[in-house]
Design a protein around this motif. Structure first.
Motif, PDB file in Angstrom:
ATOM      1  N   ARG A 276     -12.067  20.749 -15.611  1.00 57.25           N
ATOM      2  CA  ARG A 276     -11.877  19.558 -14.768  1.00 57.25           C
ATOM      3  C   ARG A 276     -11.212  20.017 -13.467  1.00 57.25           C
ATOM      4  O   ARG A 276     -10.001  19.924 -13.300  1.00 57.25           O
ATOM      5  N   MET A 277     -12.044  20.524 -12.567  1.00 54.87           N
ATOM      6  CA  MET A 277     -11.543  21.235 -11.387  1.00 54.87           C
ATOM      7  C   MET A 277     -11.458  20.376 -10.129  1.00 54.87           C
ATOM      8  O   MET A 277     -10.634  20.627  -9.263  1.00 54.87           O
ATOM      9  N   GLY A 278     -12.349  19.402  -9.984  1.00 53.10           N
ATOM     10  CA  GLY A 278     -12.496  18.691  -8.716  1.00 53.10           C
ATOM     11  C   GLY A 278     -13.664  19.283  -7.935  1.00 53.10           C
ATOM     12  O   GLY A 278     -13.884  20.498  -7.954  1.00 53.10           O
ATOM     13  N   ALA A 279     -14.405  18.416  -7.255  1.00 55.72           N
ATOM     14  CA  ALA A 279     -15.613  18.861  -6.552  1.00 55.72           C
ATOM     15  C   ALA A 279     -15.312  19.919  -5.499  1.00 55.72           C
ATOM     16  O   ALA A 279     -16.118  20.828  -5.261  1.00 55.72           O
ATOM     17  N   ASP A 280     -14.145  19.822  -4.866  1.00 54.64           N
ATOM     18  CA  ASP A 280     -13.834  20.744  -3.773  1.00 54.64           C
ATOM     19  C   ASP A 280     -13.299  22.082  -4.259  1.00 54.64           C
ATOM     20  O   ASP A 280     -13.126  23.003  -3.465  1.00 54.64           O
ATOM     21  N   ARG A 281     -13.054  22.232  -5.564  1.00 58.49           N
ATOM     22  CA  ARG A 281     -12.438  23.470  -6.061  1.00 58.49           C
ATOM     23  C   ARG A 281     -13.254  24.194  -7.114  1.00 58.49           C
ATOM     24  O   ARG A 281     -12.992  25.358  -7.411  1.00 58.49           O
ATOM     25  N   ILE A 282     -14.251  23.530  -7.699  1.00 52.48           N
ATOM     26  CA  ILE A 282     -14.916  24.122  -8.859  1.00 52.48           C
ATOM     27  C   ILE A 282     -15.625  25.435  -8.530  1.00 52.48           C
ATOM     28  O   ILE A 282     -15.609  26.382  -9.313  1.00 52.48           O
TER      29      ILE A 282
END
Length: 449
Positions: A322-328
């Motif tokens: 569960r990283m976030g769209a901007d970090r995955i």
């Protein structure tokens, strides 16, 4: 190992820090409730858990895909036939899209029949100068902001058990009693096709499935798999007194299983290696998952793997990112690379919901469907680049036409959030948005294999 040694292992967590536990008023009252829970029949059976573990081993080998989803936080009020049927219908529609359009077996796991507790960032909530315990889910206290509702009441654990039993019974009845028959693919959509772009797209696919089924029947093929589905329950193993009370020693194998659900996961906030949650879950034999957020290091992932699956049993451990769209795209590759190099059998699932939450100007907590889709796309891109298997998605959705997340084929905007904002905690995708996501995931999967 003797039963007494197994029991000792199951209670070892009590000596360790246990985060996100309610501050129960009366330990004796909690003890009485735990004893009553321990005397209740199992909600699931060891053989079912082992069956799911075998299917998750297929996922880890790259031979299947997981669809896991349901409410952010279930409510006692939502444990009724219509609400359960609508969630199940949405999950089945998504699974049909993925199975047919991506040509992949889909393991169906509901975030249902036990997701009655939630971790919170603060133990208290303050409104107008009044401070009360935070709402931790219906298994702990009530949503209304008053002292009586917000009391952490252990008797709610019993109600959570009974509501889980009702929900699971409904799910079993629907999935085994003809409702999940593939010939029902049109019936699942009758109330939905006219007003939804996703519904119309689904109806077109349902027509193709009908023709395929007719052809196969004409050829003499009519397997049992067309008439029902295997459905598994899951929730975050947050309330350790509840999970411990519902752990049983299987009389066939002599091994302990947490019979509150088939699949249990440890949350991002409670995955400490020396913490009570990891200690408890490492001793039960269910398939288990761990949520991994963007601060997770590759060494963290390896250490969790060694702690929770030292025997490297296929299907035992799933990592839910569960990283976030901007970090995955930056945070995920180092984890996958190191775990893959270790040779350990791990299934990788993408939770594109929890890293993409923000507050709208109206004060509603929400998510953009575009961000959810982008995180899923990043998940597939990373796996494709590394030559590994994107094993599934874990989402929060409802079968109702809520207005909690923005975007999708119906063009929900932030100004629409107030219309049907019904969640007890985090914003969920509605049915149309869930199907939008399923079609996109199917396309991404086809490109990745």
């Amino acid at each position: 190992m003797s039963n007494s040694a197994v029991i000792g292992d199951l209670d070892a967590w009590r000596a360790l820090p246990a985060l996100q536990q309610p501050d129960w008023d009366d330990p004796a009252e909690l003890g009485e409730v735990a004893a009553e829970l321990a005397a209740q029949p199992p909600l699931v059976f060891a053989g079912e858990c082992d069956q799911l573990k075998a299917q998750l081993a297929d996922v880890a080998r790259g031979e299947a895909f997981v669809l896991q989803g349901g409410d952010c936080a279930e409510t006692f009020e939502g444990s009724n036939a219509d609400a359960v049927k609508n969630k199940l219908k949405t999950l089945l529609q998504m699974a049909v899209v993925l199975t047919y359009a991506a040509s992949v077996p889909v393991v169906k796991i509901g975030r249902m029949a036990g997701q009655y507790a939630k971790p919170r960032s603060k133990p208290v909530e303050t409104r107008g100068g009044v401070e009360l315990p935070a709402y931790r889910g219906d298994a702990v206290n009530g949503f209304a902001f008053d002292a009586a509702s917000r009391r952490n009441d252990p008797h709610r654990l019993l109600k959570a058990y009974h509501c889980s039993a009702v929900t699971l019974n409904l799910c079993r009845a629907f999935t085994k009693g003809g409702y999940a028959d593939l010939r029902q693919v049109h019936a699942w959509n009758q109330d939905f096709v006219a007003q939804s772009p996703a519904g119309r797209r689904y109806e077109q696919l349902a027509g193709e499935i009908d023709r395929a089924l007719t052809f196969m029947k004409a050829c003499g093929a009519n397997p049992d798999e067309f008439h029902g589905v295997e459905f598994y329950s899951s929730h975050e193993a947050l309330l350790l007194e509840y999970e411990r009370a519902l752990t049983r020693i299987d009389h066939l194998s002599g091994r302990p299983y947490d019979v509150s659900a088939h699949f249990l996961w440890i949350g991002e906030r409670t995955r400490q290696l020396d913490g009570a949650h990891v200690e408890f879950l490492r001793h039960i034999r269910n398939p288990i998952g761990v949520k991994l957020g963007p601060t997770t290091s590759a060494d963290d992932a390896l250490a969790l793997m060694e702690r929770l699956n030292p025997e490297r049993e296929p299907g035992r451990l799933t990592f839910i990112t569960r990283m976030g769209a901007d970090r995955i795209r930056d945070a995920l590759p180092p984890l996958i690379e190191k775990v893959h190099q270790s040779g350990a059998p791990v299934a990788w699932i993408c939770d594109p919901m929890h890293g993409n939450t923000f507050e709208a100007p109206s004060g509603h907590k929400t998510r953009r469907l575009d961000d959810v889709l982008d995180e899923v796309a990043g998940f597939f891109e990373v796996h494709r680049a590394l030559g590994t298997h994107p094993g599934g998605i874990h989402i929060e959705f409802t079968g109702d036409d809520v207005t909690e997340c923005v975007g999708g084929g119906q063009g929900l905007a932030e100004a629409d959030l107030h219309q049907r904002y019904e969640t007890a905690c985090d914003p969920r995708l509605n049915r149309g948005q869930s199907l939008d996501l399923a079609f996109m995931v199917a396309e991404l999967y086809r490109k990745s294999v």
